[in-house]
Design a protein around this motif. Structure first.
Motif, PDB file in Angstrom:
ATOM      1  N   UNK A 177       0.849  -1.198   0.000  1.00 24.69           N
ATOM      2  CA  UNK A 177       0.000   0.000   0.000  1.00 24.69           C
ATOM      3  C   UNK A 177       0.881   1.244   0.000  1.00 24.69           C
ATOM      4  N   UNK A 178       0.295   2.405  -0.306  1.00 25.35           N
ATOM      5  CA  UNK A 178       1.037   3.657  -0.257  1.00 25.35           C
ATOM      6  C   UNK A 178       1.387   3.986   1.184  1.00 25.35           C
ATOM      7  N   UNK A 179       2.331   4.915   1.370  1.00 23.34           N
ATOM      8  CA  UNK A 179       2.767   5.297   2.711  1.00 23.34           C
ATOM      9  C   UNK A 179       1.583   5.769   3.539  1.00 23.34           C
ATOM     10  N   UNK A 180       1.534   5.322   4.784  1.00 23.12           N
ATOM     11  CA  UNK A 180       0.441   5.675   5.670  1.00 23.12           C
ATOM     12  C   UNK A 180      -0.702   4.685   5.635  1.00 23.12           C
ATOM     13  N   UNK A 181      -0.572   3.636   4.829  1.00 18.44           N
ATOM     14  CA  UNK A 181      -1.575   2.580   4.732  1.00 18.44           C
ATOM     15  C   UNK A 181      -0.880   1.235   4.851  1.00 18.44           C
ATOM     16  N   UNK A 182      -1.621   0.215   5.248  1.00 18.41           N
ATOM     17  CA  UNK A 182      -1.072  -1.140   5.375  1.00 18.41           C
ATOM     18  C   UNK A 182      -2.084  -2.147   4.853  1.00 18.41           C
ATOM     19  N   UNK A 183      -1.581  -3.295   4.476  1.00 20.33           N
ATOM     20  CA  UNK A 183      -2.442  -4.380   4.003  1.00 20.33           C
ATOM     21  C   UNK A 183      -3.147  -4.997   5.204  1.00 20.33           C
TER      22      UNK A 183
ATOM     23  N   UNK B  22      -5.971   2.633   6.537  1.00 17.92           N
ATOM     24  CA  UNK B  22      -5.169   3.773   6.972  1.00 17.92           C
ATOM     25  C   UNK B  22      -4.525   3.493   8.328  1.00 17.92           C
ATOM     26  N   UNK B  23      -3.264   3.866   8.465  1.00 19.70           N
ATOM     27  CA  UNK B  23      -2.561   3.710   9.739  1.00 19.70           C
ATOM     28  C   UNK B  23      -3.161   4.600  10.822  1.00 19.70           C
ATOM     29  N   UNK B  24      -3.941   5.609  10.430  1.00 20.17           N
ATOM     30  CA  UNK B  24      -4.585   6.472  11.419  1.00 20.17           C
ATOM     31  C   UNK B  24      -5.607   5.705  12.250  1.00 20.17           C
ATOM     32  N   UNK B  25      -5.902   4.470  11.846  1.00 18.05           N
ATOM     33  CA  UNK B  25      -6.777   3.605  12.643  1.00 18.05           C
ATOM     34  C   UNK B  25      -6.201   3.430  14.049  1.00 18.05           C
ATOM     35  N   UNK B  26      -4.877   3.411  14.152  1.00 21.96           N
ATOM     36  CA  UNK B  26      -4.220   3.237  15.445  1.00 21.96           C
ATOM     37  C   UNK B  26      -4.083   4.551  16.192  1.00 21.96           C
ATOM     38  N   UNK B  27      -3.725   5.615  15.476  1.00 24.30           N
ATOM     39  CA  UNK B  27      -3.555   6.943  16.066  1.00 24.30           C
ATOM     40  C   UNK B  27      -3.423   7.931  14.909  1.00 24.30           C
ATOM     41  N   UNK B  28      -3.974   9.143  15.033  1.00 28.09           N
ATOM     42  CA  UNK B  28      -3.855  10.112  13.931  1.00 28.09           C
ATOM     43  C   UNK B  28      -2.403  10.427  13.567  1.00 28.09           C
TER      44      UNK B  28
ATOM     45  N   UNK C   1       0.056   8.235  13.501  1.00 20.53           N
ATOM     46  CA  UNK C   1       0.719   7.047  12.967  1.00 20.53           C
ATOM     47  C   UNK C   1       0.959   7.209  11.466  1.00 20.53           C
ATOM     48  N   UNK C   2       2.218   7.103  11.046  1.00 18.24           N
ATOM     49  CA  UNK C   2       2.548   7.298   9.631  1.00 18.24           C
ATOM     50  C   UNK C   2       3.019   6.024   8.940  1.00 18.24           C
ATOM     51  N   UNK C   3       3.276   4.979   9.695  1.00 17.87           N
ATOM     52  CA  UNK C   3       3.636   3.677   9.119  1.00 17.87           C
ATOM     53  C   UNK C   3       3.145   2.600  10.068  1.00 17.87           C
ATOM     54  N   UNK C   4       2.596   1.516   9.520  1.00 20.75           N
ATOM     55  CA  UNK C   4       2.032   0.476  10.363  1.00 20.75           C
ATOM     56  C   UNK C   4       2.006  -0.848   9.622  1.00 20.75           C
ATOM     57  N   UNK C   5       1.652  -1.883  10.364  1.00 19.64           N
ATOM     58  CA  UNK C   5       1.320  -3.169   9.755  1.00 19.64           C
ATOM     59  C   UNK C   5      -0.039  -3.569  10.316  1.00 19.64           C
ATOM     60  N   UNK C   6      -0.494  -4.752  10.035  1.00 20.71           N
ATOM     61  CA  UNK C   6      -1.830  -5.165  10.464  1.00 20.71           C
ATOM     62  C   UNK C   6      -1.989  -5.201  11.976  1.00 20.71           C
ATOM     63  N   UNK C   7      -0.879  -5.328  12.706  1.00 21.92           N
ATOM     64  CA  UNK C   7      -0.987  -5.470  14.160  1.00 21.92           C
ATOM     65  C   UNK C   7      -0.787  -4.187  14.947  1.00 21.92           C
ATOM     66  N   UNK C   8      -0.191  -3.148  14.347  1.00 25.56           N
ATOM     67  CA  UNK C   8      -0.003  -1.923  15.113  1.00 25.56           C
ATOM     68  C   UNK C   8       0.808  -0.868  14.392  1.00 25.56           C
TER      69      UNK C   8
END
Length: 118
Positions: free
Chosen positions: A4-10, A19-25, A27-34
């Motif tokens: 995915x593009x930066x800031x998003x994860x599969x 969107x990685x913002x699911x964890x925190x606004x 958050x700029x990089x993430x994976x499915x777990x955090x």
């Protein structure tokens, strides 16, 4: 979906990006777990140039954040991002829930008419 593009994860299903913002606004990089990396929202320039389609809504504390320098969009001032803060990720802090701002403690200076903090 493999990437995915930066800031998003599969997502766990592998069929959609989230969107990685699911964890925190912030958050700029993430994976499915955090969240794997955070960025000060000041660096996205949302306040100076407005929202882009990929930007998350700013949290209330960021909307109210006071900066010592007001820099207009398109400015070449070198101090535009001087007040950006560094964020560090921590794991498994006992007795702390997420989001962290739920556990924030108010800090006031000047209530005793001196330089002390209350």
């Amino acid at each position: 979906c493999l990437e995915c593009i930066q800031g998003y994860a599969v997502g766990n299903s592998g069929s959609k990006c989230f969107s990685c913002s699911k964890f925190d606004p912030r958050c700029s990089a993430c994976d499915a777990s955090g969240c794997l990396q955070c960025t000060d929202l000041l660096l996205t320039s949302i306040r100076r140039s407005g929202y882009r389609p990929v930007d998350v809504t700013l949290p209330d504390d960021e909307k109210l954040r006071e900066l010592s320098v007001k820099v207009p969009f398109g400015s070449l001032q070198v101090d535009a991002f001087d007040e950006a803060e560094a964020f560090f990720l921590v794991n498994n802090i006992p007795n702390v829930s997420v989001p962290l701002n739920d556990n924030a403690v108010a800090c006031h200076q000047g209530l005793n008419l001196d330089g002390s903090f209350v």
